[in-house]
Design an enzyme around this catalytic site. Structure first.
Site, PDB file in Angstrom:
ATOM      1  N   ASN A  65       0.848  -1.189   0.000  1.00 56.76           N
ATOM      2  CA  ASN A  65       0.000   0.000   0.000  1.00 56.76           C
ATOM      3  C   ASN A  65       0.882   1.237   0.000  1.00 56.76           C
ATOM      4  O   ASN A  65       2.028   1.197   0.440  1.00 56.76           O
ATOM      5  CB  ASN A  65      -0.909   0.013   1.235  1.00 56.76           C
ATOM      6  CG  ASN A  65      -2.036  -0.986   1.126  1.00 56.76           C
ATOM      7  OD1 ASN A  65      -2.549  -1.234   0.047  1.00 56.76           O
ATOM      8  ND2 ASN A  65      -2.415  -1.582   2.250  1.00 56.76           N
ATOM      9  N   ASP A 105      -3.888  -6.313   2.099  1.00 54.93           N
ATOM     10  CA  ASP A 105      -4.969  -7.272   2.334  1.00 54.93           C
ATOM     11  C   ASP A 105      -4.621  -8.672   1.843  1.00 54.93           C
ATOM     12  O   ASP A 105      -5.107  -9.659   2.383  1.00 54.93           O
ATOM     13  CB  ASP A 105      -6.253  -6.806   1.649  1.00 54.93           C
ATOM     14  CG  ASP A 105      -6.817  -5.551   2.290  1.00 54.93           C
ATOM     15  OD1 ASP A 105      -6.709  -5.425   3.527  1.00 54.93           O
ATOM     16  OD2 ASP A 105      -7.351  -4.689   1.567  1.00 54.93           O
ATOM     17  N   LEU A 146      -6.122  -6.055  13.204  1.00 51.73           N
ATOM     18  CA  LEU A 146      -7.075  -5.354  14.058  1.00 51.73           C
ATOM     19  C   LEU A 146      -8.135  -6.314  14.596  1.00 51.73           C
ATOM     20  O   LEU A 146      -8.449  -6.310  15.795  1.00 51.73           O
ATOM     21  CB  LEU A 146      -7.731  -4.208  13.287  1.00 51.73           C
ATOM     22  CG  LEU A 146      -8.722  -3.345  14.056  1.00 51.73           C
ATOM     23  CD1 LEU A 146      -8.051  -2.661  15.247  1.00 51.73           C
ATOM     24  CD2 LEU A 146      -9.355  -2.301  13.130  1.00 51.73           C
ATOM     25  N   PHE A 197      -7.497   2.277  11.974  1.00 45.89           N
ATOM     26  CA  PHE A 197      -7.549   3.327  10.959  1.00 45.89           C
ATOM     27  C   PHE A 197      -8.216   2.761   9.717  1.00 45.89           C
ATOM     28  O   PHE A 197      -8.042   1.586   9.383  1.00 45.89           O
ATOM     29  CB  PHE A 197      -6.148   3.831  10.618  1.00 45.89           C
ATOM     30  CG  PHE A 197      -5.718   5.029  11.436  1.00 45.89           C
ATOM     31  CD1 PHE A 197      -5.433   6.232  10.824  1.00 45.89           C
ATOM     32  CD2 PHE A 197      -5.611   4.933  12.808  1.00 45.89           C
ATOM     33  CE1 PHE A 197      -5.042   7.338  11.566  1.00 45.89           C
ATOM     34  CE2 PHE A 197      -5.214   6.023  13.572  1.00 45.89           C
ATOM     35  CZ  PHE A 197      -4.937   7.241  12.940  1.00 45.89           C
ATOM     36  N   LYS A 243     -16.700  -1.161   9.610  1.00 40.88           N
ATOM     37  CA  LYS A 243     -15.432  -1.735  10.068  1.00 40.88           C
ATOM     38  C   LYS A 243     -15.387  -1.791  11.590  1.00 40.88           C
ATOM     39  O   LYS A 243     -14.864  -2.750  12.168  1.00 40.88           O
ATOM     40  CB  LYS A 243     -14.276  -0.898   9.522  1.00 40.88           C
ATOM     41  CG  LYS A 243     -12.899  -1.466   9.813  1.00 40.88           C
ATOM     42  CD  LYS A 243     -11.817  -0.659   9.083  1.00 40.88           C
ATOM     43  CE  LYS A 243     -10.439  -1.278   9.287  1.00 40.88           C
ATOM     44  NZ  LYS A 243      -9.386  -0.556   8.529  1.00 40.88           N
ATOM     45  N   LYS A 267     -14.653  -5.463  13.162  1.00 41.62           N
ATOM     46  CA  LYS A 267     -13.323  -5.721  13.710  1.00 41.62           C
ATOM     47  C   LYS A 267     -13.312  -5.831  15.229  1.00 41.62           C
ATOM     48  O   LYS A 267     -12.313  -6.251  15.817  1.00 41.62           O
ATOM     49  CB  LYS A 267     -12.357  -4.595  13.315  1.00 41.62           C
ATOM     50  CG  LYS A 267     -12.325  -4.293  11.822  1.00 41.62           C
ATOM     51  CD  LYS A 267     -11.523  -5.302  11.061  1.00 41.62           C
ATOM     52  CE  LYS A 267     -11.353  -4.861   9.620  1.00 41.62           C
ATOM     53  NZ  LYS A 267     -10.471  -5.727   8.837  1.00 41.62           N
TER      54      LYS A 267
END
Length: 417
Positions: free
Chosen positions: A226, A294, A325, A341, A355, A359
């Site tokens: 990323n 990912d 996470l 984040f 999310k 999570k």
């Protein structure tokens, strides 16, 4: 009033840099008294230090003349700041365990003044669990610790462990001398009575932070990643350390200096990052800023993948990476405050709310990365919690970090564990 320093030089190859350090400190108008450990005298002589400091140099705990004229207790308390540079793994271990078997360690145990340790050692010694454990204990005891530089070492290895350049040490000395007085090491942490409240917001807390990207190898020269610079995560780590926390920063491959007072663990892949995060537990709060890839390749090639002339791409099977996470959200040692984040390009708040539930996090810090946020110096975020959404204007990443750490401190103080 002229600042007074007590400089303790321990026995590593980097001890030769102490001469330049003394020269710069004296140039800034400071009075310097120097103490040499026995092993340090193999690298630096008392004569050379005495000429540069224009003061006697101390080497022996049981020197009758020195004890009559000043005494080690007085010597430990007549300075405004005690600096150990270089601080070897050996002297750090002695400090952490209260050992006083020579003049240097006796002074450190007897002083009631702030202490700055500037470590320098082999990269493997720096990353050894015993050294990291000692650093954590010293940080909890209120010792200020600079992070070594990265680079090539005298032993030929490369990594973290080089003594910071003397100019950087001088800057840290000047920063610490500018802090209001009132240090009491017996209280376990620095205690600056007139300091800004932020200096003690997270005293006694362990904050775990991830930052940067991960690199998932395709072959020896290519990887999936990323576009994260790590700037926001590093800024948050710096803010947490300045607020008095013990900070562990698990960093992906980025070229950023380690914030002072922060213990940094470098990783490359998502699986390595997860392992480092779990090894750093328990923590009072975890702030997962890293932009973790990912997916990874099912089988990274041992050799560079070559074009075969067919015009067809090489087959690339992908598998999901572990969700760090979500793993923490259900972990047996789940931090009291878990923050993720979310880097989004559309429906920012909606994706963040989904999310949050998925999570098992307490907060999601959502930011729009459709512009130049990744790699840029500012950020506009929304703090998404079960009770609502708090929108912040675009701010420099350092200010975002300060605001977030203040909010973290409020949350932890409201629900102490």
């Amino acid at each position: 009033m002229t600042p007074r320093l007590l400089l303790i030089i321990s026995g590593g190859i980097a001890a030769y840099k102490s001469l330049e350090l003394v020269r710069l400190l004296r140039k800034r108008g400071m009075t310097v008294r120097a103490v040499l450990t026995q092993s340090a005298q193999a690298f630096v002589t008392p004569l050379s230090l005495g000429v540069l400091t224009e003061n006697p140099v101390f080497t022996d705990l049981f020197n009758l003349k020195d004890e009559q004229e000043i005494g080690h207790i007085q010597l430990s308390r007549q300075a405004d700041l005690v600096v150990i540079a270089p601080a070897t793994a050996n002297i750090l271990a002695k400090m952490a365990n209260g050992i006083a078997d020579d003049l240097a360690t006796t002074l450190l145990l007897a002083t009631d003044k702030p202490v700055l340790a500037v470590p320098a050692m082999n990269v493997r010694m720096w990353h050894h669990r015993a050294t990291q454990r000692n650093l954590e204990r010293l940080h909890a005891d209120g010792v200020h610790i600079m992070t070594p530089d990265d680079g090539e070492m005298a032993c030929g290895e490369f990594g973290t462990g080089r003594l910071p350049e003397p100019e950087r040490i001088v800057a840290e000395v000047e920063r610490l001398l500018a802090l209001p007085k009132g240090h009491d090491p017996l209280a376990g942490q620095p205690d600056f009575a007139d300091a800004p409240e932020t200096s003690a917001l997270l005293r006694g807390k362990h904050i775990l932070i991830t930052a940067g990207p991960t690199h998932e190898p395709i072959d020896p020269v290519r990887y999936i990643a990323n576009r994260s610079s790590g700037k926001q995560g590093f800024a948050i780590a710096a803010a947490a350390a300045q607020a008095g926390a013990r900070v562990t920063l698990v960093a992906g491959p980025v070229h950023l200096p380690t914030p002072d007072g922060v213990t940094r663990i470098d990783v490359q892949t998502a699986r390595q990052m997860l392992g480092a995060v779990e090894s750093a537990l328990p923590a009072d709060a975890a702030i997962m800023v890293a932009a973790v890839a990912d997916w990874r390749t099912a089988d990274a090639a041992d050799q560079k993948l070559k074009k075969d002339g067919s015009g067809q791409p090489a087959p690339l099977a992908l598998v999901e990476n572990p969700d760090i996470l979500a793993t923490l959200g259900r972990h047996a040692q789940r931090p009291a405050l878990l923050i993720g984040f979310a880097a989004e390009t559309q429906n920012i708040a909606g994706h963040a709310q989904a999310k949050l539930a998925r999570k098992g996090a307490d907060w999601i810090v959502a930011n729009d990365v459709s512009g130049d946020v990744m790699g840029g110096d500012s950020n506009a975020v929304q703090i998404v919690t079960a009770s609502g959404i708090e929108t912040w204007p675009a701010l420099p990443k350092g200010q975002v970090a300060d605001k977030l750490i203040a909010k973290v401190a409020d949350a932890l103080s409201a629900h102490p564990h």
